[in-house]
Design an enzyme around this catalytic site. Structure first.
Site, PDB file in Angstrom:
ATOM      1  N   SER A  23      56.808 -30.223  19.895  1.00  0.00           N
ATOM      2  CA  SER A  23      55.741 -29.346  19.382  1.00  0.00           C
ATOM      3  C   SER A  23      55.785 -29.240  17.859  1.00  0.00           C
ATOM      4  CB  SER A  23      55.862 -27.951  20.011  1.00  0.00           C
ATOM      5  OG  SER A  23      57.158 -27.428  19.815  1.00  0.00           O
ATOM      6  N   ASN A 110      63.643 -19.400  24.224  1.00  0.00           N
ATOM      7  CA  ASN A 110      62.550 -18.680  24.882  1.00  0.00           C
ATOM      8  C   ASN A 110      62.253 -17.340  24.222  1.00  0.00           C
ATOM      9  OD1 ASN A 110      62.633 -20.859  26.541  1.00  0.00           O
ATOM     10  ND2 ASN A 110      63.483 -19.795  28.326  1.00  0.00           N
ATOM     11  N   THR A 155      12.163  -7.941  18.799  1.00  0.00           N
ATOM     12  CA  THR A 155      12.741  -8.025  20.139  1.00  0.00           C
ATOM     13  C   THR A 155      12.091  -9.256  20.757  1.00  0.00           C
ATOM     14  OG1 THR A 155      11.013  -6.675  21.177  1.00  0.00           O
ATOM     15  CG2 THR A 155      12.948  -5.489  20.368  1.00  0.00           C
ATOM     16  N   HIS A 156      12.837  -9.984  21.546  1.00  0.00           N
ATOM     17  CA  HIS A 156      12.362 -11.270  22.101  1.00  0.00           C
ATOM     18  C   HIS A 156      11.969 -12.236  20.977  1.00  0.00           C
ATOM     19  CE1 HIS A 156      11.874  -9.102  25.997  1.00  0.00           C
ATOM     20  NE2 HIS A 156      11.531  -8.130  25.194  1.00  0.00           N
ATOM     21  N   SER A 277      20.543 -32.923   1.742  1.00  0.00           N
ATOM     22  CA  SER A 277      20.400 -34.021   2.687  1.00  0.00           C
ATOM     23  C   SER A 277      20.526 -35.327   1.930  1.00  0.00           C
ATOM     24  CB  SER A 277      19.031 -33.924   3.365  1.00  0.00           C
ATOM     25  OG  SER A 277      18.640 -35.200   3.838  1.00  0.00           O
ATOM     26  N   LYS A 283      15.636 -30.895   0.622  1.00  0.00           N
ATOM     27  CA  LYS A 283      16.315 -29.987   1.542  1.00  0.00           C
ATOM     28  C   LYS A 283      17.496 -29.231   0.956  1.00  0.00           C
ATOM     29  CE  LYS A 283      16.366 -30.302   5.800  1.00  0.00           C
ATOM     30  NZ  LYS A 283      16.864 -30.699   7.117  1.00  0.00           N
ATOM     31  N   ASN A 285      20.283 -26.958   2.934  1.00  0.00           N
ATOM     32  CA  ASN A 285      20.647 -26.563   4.298  1.00  0.00           C
ATOM     33  C   ASN A 285      21.708 -25.454   4.341  1.00  0.00           C
ATOM     34  OD1 ASN A 285      18.971 -28.624   5.234  1.00  0.00           O
ATOM     35  ND2 ASN A 285      20.639 -30.120   5.158  1.00  0.00           N
ATOM     36  N   GLU A 290      25.538 -22.760   9.962  1.00  0.00           N
ATOM     37  CA  GLU A 290      25.439 -23.628  11.138  1.00  0.00           C
ATOM     38  C   GLU A 290      26.828 -23.954  11.682  1.00  0.00           C
ATOM     39  OE1 GLU A 290      22.464 -26.952  10.539  1.00  0.00           O
ATOM     40  OE2 GLU A 290      22.415 -25.992   8.589  1.00  0.00           O
ATOM     41  N   TYR A 317      59.834 -18.360  31.599  1.00  0.00           N
ATOM     42  CA  TYR A 317      59.297 -19.397  30.711  1.00  0.00           C
ATOM     43  C   TYR A 317      59.036 -20.690  31.478  1.00  0.00           C
ATOM     44  CZ  TYR A 317      58.776 -22.815  26.978  1.00  0.00           C
ATOM     45  OH  TYR A 317      58.281 -23.803  26.166  1.00  0.00           O
ATOM     46  N   GLN A 322      54.107 -23.884  25.919  1.00  0.00           N
ATOM     47  CA  GLN A 322      54.039 -24.485  24.588  1.00  0.00           C
ATOM     48  C   GLN A 322      52.574 -24.731  24.187  1.00  0.00           C
ATOM     49  OE1 GLN A 322      57.186 -27.262  23.225  1.00  0.00           O
ATOM     50  NE2 GLN A 322      55.566 -28.798  23.288  1.00  0.00           N
ATOM     51  N   LYS A 325      50.129 -22.572  21.486  1.00  0.00           N
ATOM     52  CA  LYS A 325      50.149 -22.517  20.016  1.00  0.00           C
ATOM     53  C   LYS A 325      48.946 -23.102  19.307  1.00  0.00           C
ATOM     54  CE  LYS A 325      54.988 -22.282  20.133  1.00  0.00           C
ATOM     55  NZ  LYS A 325      54.813 -22.362  21.629  1.00  0.00           N
TER      56      LYS A 325
HETATM   57  N1  ARG Z   1      58.760 -25.409  21.721  1.00  0.00           N
HETATM   58  C1  ARG Z   1      58.892 -24.491  22.797  1.00  0.00           C
HETATM   59  C2  ARG Z   1      57.601 -23.744  22.995  1.00  0.00           C
HETATM   60  O1  ARG Z   1      56.835 -23.761  22.111  1.00  0.00           O
HETATM   61  C3  ARG Z   1      59.996 -23.521  22.520  1.00  0.00           C
HETATM   62  C4  ARG Z   1      60.612 -22.947  23.723  1.00  0.00           C
HETATM   63  C5  ARG Z   1      61.345 -24.008  24.456  1.00  0.00           C
HETATM   64  N2  ARG Z   1      62.140 -23.496  25.499  1.00  0.00           N
HETATM   65  C6  ARG Z   1      62.636 -24.267  26.437  1.00  0.00           C
HETATM   66  N3  ARG Z   1      63.326 -23.719  27.357  1.00  0.00           N
HETATM   67  N4  ARG Z   1      62.409 -25.565  26.472  1.00  0.00           N
HETATM   68  O2  ARG Z   1      57.343 -23.168  24.019  1.00  0.00           O
END
Ligand code: ARG
Length: 466
Positions: A23, A110, A155-156, A277, A283, A285, A290, A317, A322, A325
Site C-alpha cells: 500500500s 492493525n 421552481t421546475h 476553446s 468561448k 467556459n 463543470e 482486521y 487496506q 485509503k
Molecule cells: N497496510 C495495511 C493497511 O493499510 C496496514 C495493516 C496491516 N496489517 C496486517 N495485519 N497485515 O491496512
C-alpha cells in the site's frame, strides 16, 4: 533484504504479490502521522518501563531523523516494505540498528494503521472546515452586495417568483453551514485513539493508553480492542459528509454554468477562473464549475466503494480494509481542490443585475401576487388562483405582460381590482411583500445575513471551546 515479518517464511515473496499487496504507493501520505504515533508510543513504552529510557531516546532521535528525510523528500519508499508502517520501521532500524526493533513492542500494524488514519482525518477535517468557512464568507460578501439585485426565483426551472440574488446566495450559506456542523459533529468520532488494541485483543505489556491519547491529543480511547482495529465508520461518515458537500457544490456549479450561458447571462466569472476553446475563439467556459460537478461522481463512488468493502467483513482486521485509503485520500484532495477554487471564484464573480431584472420584468412571476391581492380582498385563494390563471392566459394570447393591462381589462376578470394593483405588481413590491422570517423581503435578508455572520463567528471558534 529480508522482510520485517520474514521469520516464519522459507521463500521469497512472489514479486507480483509484493506489488499487489503493498500500500506504500498511496499510504506514504501518512508518513508524518505514522511517525507522530510512533513517537507517542515509544515515549509511553519508556514511561511504563517496558523499554529502557536510553533505548527510548535512541529510537526517538532515530524517528526524528527519519522524519527529516521524509520532509526533505530524501526518503525512499519501497514496495518491499509493503506499507508506510514497515517503511518507517525499516528506516529506523537502518538508522539506529536492531534497537529500533523495540519500537513495535506492544503494538500491531492493525492498531497502528487505525491510529494513523484517525490522526490524518482529524487534521484534514479541520482544514476542510476552515475552507468551508471561507467559502461561506465569500458568499455572504456577495450577498451583501446584491441586496437590491432582483432575479427570477425558479421552481421546475420555470420562473416562479422574483427573489433577491442575495437570498439565493444565502441558501448556499445555510447548506454549507449544515455541512460544517456535520463535520464538527463527526469530529468526536474521529478524535478517538485505537492504539493499544494490539492486533485485536489488547497486549500483554503494561501499556498506558491514556498517556498515549493525551500525547496525541485524543479526547477518547476506543473501549473495545476489536472495535478499535476494525472500525472504519469514521471514514465512511467522512465520505458521506464529503458527498453532501460535493452535492451542494455541484448544485451551485450547475447554477453557475446556467447563469454563465448566453441564455441566462446573469453572471460573469473572472477570466482567471475560466478556460477557452481550442477551436471556437469566442468561448469562455466555466470549466471549474463543470469539473466540480463532474468530480462529485468520484466522491459518491468512494463512499459506495468503502461501504461495500466493509459490508461483510468479519471482525477484526482483514486485509480488505487496506482499500479504505485511496478513496479517503482522493476525497480529501477532491474536496480541497474544489473548495480552494470556489471561494475566490465566488469573490470575483460579476453579477449582471440588469439581465436579472430584465428576466423578472419579462415574465409572469408576479402572478402569485395578484392572486394574493384578490385573496386579501376576500376572494377565496383557490378562486383567485383560477381568475389569475385566466388572466395570464389572456396576456399570453394577447402577447402582453400583466403590467401592460388596463384597469378595465383587470376589472373584466374581477371587480375587486383597483388602481393599486400596478404598485403591487412591481418587482420590488413583490419581493418585499414576502416579509416573513426566512423570506426574500430585503429586511428579512438583511437580518438573515446578520444571523449567518454571528453563526459563522461561533462556528469559527468551535474548536477553541473544547
Ligand atoms: N497496510 C495495511 C493497511 O493499510 C496496514 C495493516 C496491516 N496489517 C496486517 N495485519 N497485515 O491496512
Amino acid at each position: 533484504m529480508s522482510k520485517l515479518w520474514g521469520g516464519r517464511f522459507t521463500k521469497e515473496t512472489n514479486q507480483l504479490v509484493d506489488e499487489y499487496t503493498s500500500s506504500i504507493r498511496f499510504d506514504y501520505v501518512m508518513a508524518e502521522e505514522d511517525i507522530e504515533g510512533s513517537l507517542a508510543h515509544v515515549t509511553m513504552l519508556g514511561k511504563c518501563g517496558i523499554v529502557e529510557q536510553t533505548d527510548v531516546e535512541l529510537i526517538k532521535s532515530g524517528l526524528v531523523k527519519v522524519r527529516e528525510k521524509v520532509r526533505n523528500g530524501e526518503f525512499e519508499f519501497s514496495v518491499r516494505n509493503e506499507d508506510i508502517h514497515m517503511n518507517i520501521e525499516a528506516a529506523l532500524i537502518e538508522e539506529i540498528g536492531p534497537v529500533g526493533g523495540k519500537l513495535h513492542t506492544g503494538r500491531s500494524r492493525n492498531d497502528q494503521v487505525a491510529t494513523d488514519m484517525h490522526l490524518y482525518l482529524r487534521k484534514q477535517v479541520l482544514e476542510l472546515i476552515d475552507l468551508l468557512h471561507h467559502l461561506q464568507q465569500e458568499l455572504i460578501h456577495q450577498a451583501k452586495q446584491n441586496l437590491d439585485t432582483i432575479m427570477p426565483g425558479y421552481t421546475h426551472l420555470q420562473r416562479a417568483q422574483p427573489i433577491l440574488f442575495a437570498h439565493h446566495l444565502m441558501a448556499y450559506v445555510a447548506m454549507f453551514g449544515r455541512d460544517i456542523e456535520r463535520l464538527q459533529d463527526s469530529y468526536k468520532r474521529i478524535d478517538i485513539l485505537p492504539l493499544g488494541a494490539g492486533a485485536l485483543a489488547g497486549t500483554t505489556f503494561p501499556i498506558d493508553r491514556h498517556f498515549v491519547a493525551k500525547q496525541l491529543g485524543f479526547t477518547k480511547i476506543y473501549e473495545n480492542s476489536l472495535d478499535a482495529v476494525s472500525d472504519r465508520d469514521f471514514i465512511i461518515e467522512f465520505l458521506s459528509n464529503a458527498s453532501l458537500i460535493m452535492m451542494h457544490l455541484s448544485r451551485l456549479s450547475e447554477e453557475i454554468v446556467l447563469w454563465m450561458s448566453s441564455e441566462f447571462g446573469f453572471i460573469e466569472l473572472d477570466d482567471a477562473f475560466c478556460t477557452g476553446s481550442s477551436i471556437m475563439p469566442q468561448k469562455k467556459n466555466p470549466d471549474v464549475s463543470e469539473l466540480v460537478r463532474g468530480k462529485t461522481g468520484r466522491v459518491y463512488g468512494n463512499l459506495m466503494g468503502l461501504l461495500i468493502v466493509l459490508k461483510s467483513l468479519p471482525l477484526a482486521y482483514n486485509k480488505d480494509m487496506q482499500e479504505d485509503k485511496e478513496g479517503m485520500f482522493d476525497t480529501v484532495q477532491t474536496l480541497k481542490g474544489a473548495l480552494q477554487l470556489y471561494a475566490p471564484m465566488i469573490a470575483s464573480m460579476k453579477v449582471n443585475k440588469d439581465a436579472m431584472r430584465q428576466a423578472v420584468r419579462n415574465d409572469f412571476s408576479n402572478a402569485t401576487d395578484i392572486a394574493d391581492y384578490l385573496a386579501k380582498k376576500g376572494l377565496p385563494f383557490r378562486n383567485a388562483h383560477e381568475v389569475i390563471g385566466k388572466l395570464v392566459l389572456y396576456c399570453i394570447e394577447k402577447k402582453v405582460l400583466l403590467l401592460d393591462l388596463s384597469l378595465d381589462e383587470f376589472r373584466s376578470f374581477s371587480p375587486l381590482f383597483e388602481e393599486d394593483i400596478y404598485e403591487v405588481l412591481q418587482p420590488e413590491h413583490v419581493v418585499n411583500a414576502r416579509n416573513v422570517y426566512g423570506g426574500t423581503a430585503r429586511n428579512q435578508v438583511v437580518e438573515a445575513i446578520e444571523r449567518a455572520e454571528k453563526a459563522l463567528e461561533v462556528s469559527m471558534n468551535w474548536n477553541n471551546n473544547e
